[in-house]
Design a protein around this motif. Structure first.
Motif, mmCIF file in Angstrom:
data_model
loop_
_atom_site.group_PDB
_atom_site.id
_atom_site.type_symbol
_atom_site.label_atom_id
_atom_site.label_comp_id
_atom_site.label_asym_id
_atom_site.label_seq_id
_atom_site.Cartn_x
_atom_site.Cartn_y
_atom_site.Cartn_z
ATOM 1 N N THR A 104 0.851 -1.183 0.000
ATOM 2 C CA THR A 104 0.000 0.000 0.000
ATOM 3 C C THR A 104 0.892 1.241 0.000
ATOM 4 O O THR A 104 1.526 1.550 1.004
ATOM 5 N N PRO A 105 0.958 1.951 -1.126
ATOM 6 C CA PRO A 105 1.850 3.113 -1.184
ATOM 7 C C PRO A 105 1.290 4.345 -0.485
ATOM 8 O O PRO A 105 0.080 4.490 -0.336
ATOM 9 N N ALA A 106 2.196 5.197 -0.079
ATOM 10 C CA ALA A 106 1.879 6.556 0.338
ATOM 11 C C ALA A 106 2.135 7.443 -0.873
ATOM 12 O O ALA A 106 2.953 7.106 -1.737
ATOM 13 N N ILE A 107 1.442 8.567 -0.947
ATOM 14 C CA ILE A 107 1.627 9.490 -2.071
ATOM 15 C C ILE A 107 2.203 10.795 -1.516
ATOM 16 O O ILE A 107 1.623 11.410 -0.622
ATOM 17 N N HIS A 108 3.350 11.177 -2.062
ATOM 18 C CA HIS A 108 4.063 12.370 -1.614
ATOM 19 C C HIS A 108 4.171 13.387 -2.742
ATOM 20 O O HIS A 108 4.284 13.025 -3.909
ATOM 21 N N ILE A 118 4.002 13.925 -8.080
ATOM 22 C CA ILE A 118 3.601 13.094 -6.962
ATOM 23 C C ILE A 118 4.344 11.777 -7.107
ATOM 24 O O ILE A 118 4.567 11.294 -8.217
ATOM 25 N N LEU A 119 4.773 11.252 -5.971
ATOM 26 C CA LEU A 119 5.503 9.992 -5.945
ATOM 27 C C LEU A 119 4.700 8.969 -5.149
ATOM 28 O O LEU A 119 4.168 9.282 -4.084
ATOM 29 N N PHE A 120 4.631 7.767 -5.674
ATOM 30 C CA PHE A 120 4.022 6.646 -4.982
ATOM 31 C C PHE A 120 5.167 5.889 -4.322
ATOM 32 O O PHE A 120 6.083 5.431 -5.007
ATOM 33 N N VAL A 121 5.123 5.769 -2.986
ATOM 34 C CA VAL A 121 6.249 5.239 -2.230
ATOM 35 C C VAL A 121 5.781 4.140 -1.275
ATOM 36 O O VAL A 121 4.783 4.304 -0.567
ATOM 37 N N ILE A 122 6.516 3.030 -1.300
ATOM 38 C CA ILE A 122 6.318 1.975 -0.313
ATOM 39 C C ILE A 122 7.635 1.849 0.436
ATOM 40 O O ILE A 122 8.671 1.535 -0.157
ATOM 41 N N GLY A 123 7.584 2.114 1.749
ATOM 42 C CA GLY A 123 8.817 2.124 2.537
ATOM 43 C C GLY A 123 9.724 3.229 2.040
ATOM 44 O O GLY A 123 9.360 4.398 2.062
ATOM 45 N N ASP A 124 10.920 2.866 1.551
ATOM 46 C CA ASP A 124 11.818 3.865 0.970
ATOM 47 C C ASP A 124 11.968 3.651 -0.539
ATOM 48 O O ASP A 124 12.887 4.163 -1.153
ATOM 49 N N PRO A 166 3.239 12.728 3.832
ATOM 50 C CA PRO A 166 2.542 12.330 2.612
ATOM 51 C C PRO A 166 1.218 13.083 2.439
ATOM 52 O O PRO A 166 0.561 13.437 3.411
ATOM 53 N N LEU A 167 0.856 13.303 1.184
ATOM 54 C CA LEU A 167 -0.439 13.875 0.867
ATOM 55 C C LEU A 167 -1.538 12.851 1.161
ATOM 56 O O LEU A 167 -2.614 13.198 1.623
ATOM 57 N N ILE A 168 -1.238 11.602 0.863
ATOM 58 C CA ILE A 168 -2.121 10.471 1.191
ATOM 59 C C ILE A 168 -1.213 9.413 1.807
ATOM 60 O O ILE A 168 -0.244 8.986 1.190
ATOM 61 N N SER A 169 -1.522 9.028 3.049
ATOM 62 C CA SER A 169 -0.607 8.129 3.741
ATOM 63 C C SER A 169 -0.820 6.664 3.378
ATOM 64 O O SER A 169 0.111 5.865 3.448
ATOM 65 N N ARG A 170 -2.009 6.274 2.981
ATOM 66 C CA ARG A 170 -2.283 4.889 2.599
ATOM 67 C C ARG A 170 -3.238 4.909 1.428
ATOM 68 O O ARG A 170 -4.432 5.038 1.605
ATOM 69 N N TRP A 171 -2.714 4.726 0.222
ATOM 70 C CA TRP A 171 -3.550 4.743 -0.983
ATOM 71 C C TRP A 171 -4.171 3.412 -1.224
ATOM 72 O O TRP A 171 -3.642 2.372 -1.058
#
Length: 171
Positions: A104-108, A118-124, A166-171
């Motif tokens: 589940t990515p976070a969106i930054h 915007i970046l979709f990030v899981i962990g690092d 993050p803008l969205i912490s759990r997408w």
């Protein structure tokens, strides 16, 4: 279905227009304004409000995506309505998308090559990026990148500079 316009990789598209990803057609974009437009785009995409997505795009907006490495050639969309439909579908989180992404990515919010993104990030690990060209307070170009080999430098920069909230912490 994508248009039949010749598909160019994002780097060639920028060269063809004589500007880098971070430059609008009219010159530099105010960083605060750019972030506001990107946040509005993300909110509209997440809520699946097609009309709001179309309103955020210029009349001649284009979108290009690498298809996450699943398509043989880049995907190209050239009308605000088609871009909004693709974005709305793409931003709908599903269990299948989470499995494909590996979690589940976070969106930054970030800057990629001086472009608002915007970046979709899981962990690092950056698993996707969407960059924007903004002009006149609207989005002129959307570029989606999700092929892992194309995200190596973005991921390295992400880890070096550290995440913000993050803008969205759990997408």
């Amino acid at each position: 279905m994508p248009s039949r316009r010749p598909a160019l990789p994002p780097c060639c598209h920028r060269r063809r227009h004589g500007r880098t990803a971070g430059h609008a057609r009219d010159g530099e974009v105010d960083p605060a304004s750019a972030r506001r437009v990107v946040e509005e785009f993300l909110a509209a995409a997440s809520s699946r409000r097609t009309e709001r997505l179309v309103a955020l795009l210029t009349d001649d907006a284009t979108a290009i995506s690498d298809g996450a490495g699943l398509a043989e050639k880049p995907l190209w969309y050239d009308t605000p309505q088609r871009i909004a439909a693709v974005v709305r579908a793409g931003f709908k989180p599903t269990p299948a998308k989470r499995r494909f992404a590996g979690g589940t990515p976070a969106i930054h919010y970030a800057l990629v090559n001086n472009a608002p993104a915007i970046l979709f990030v899981i962990g690092d690990q950056v698993i996707g990026a969407v960059t924007f060209d903004i002009t006149g307070g609207k989005i002129a170009t959307v570029r989606g990148i999700a092929t892992p080999t194309r995200l190596v430098r973005v991921g390295d920069a992400w880890r070096q500079h550290g995440p913000d909230t993050p803008l969205i912490s759990r997408w």
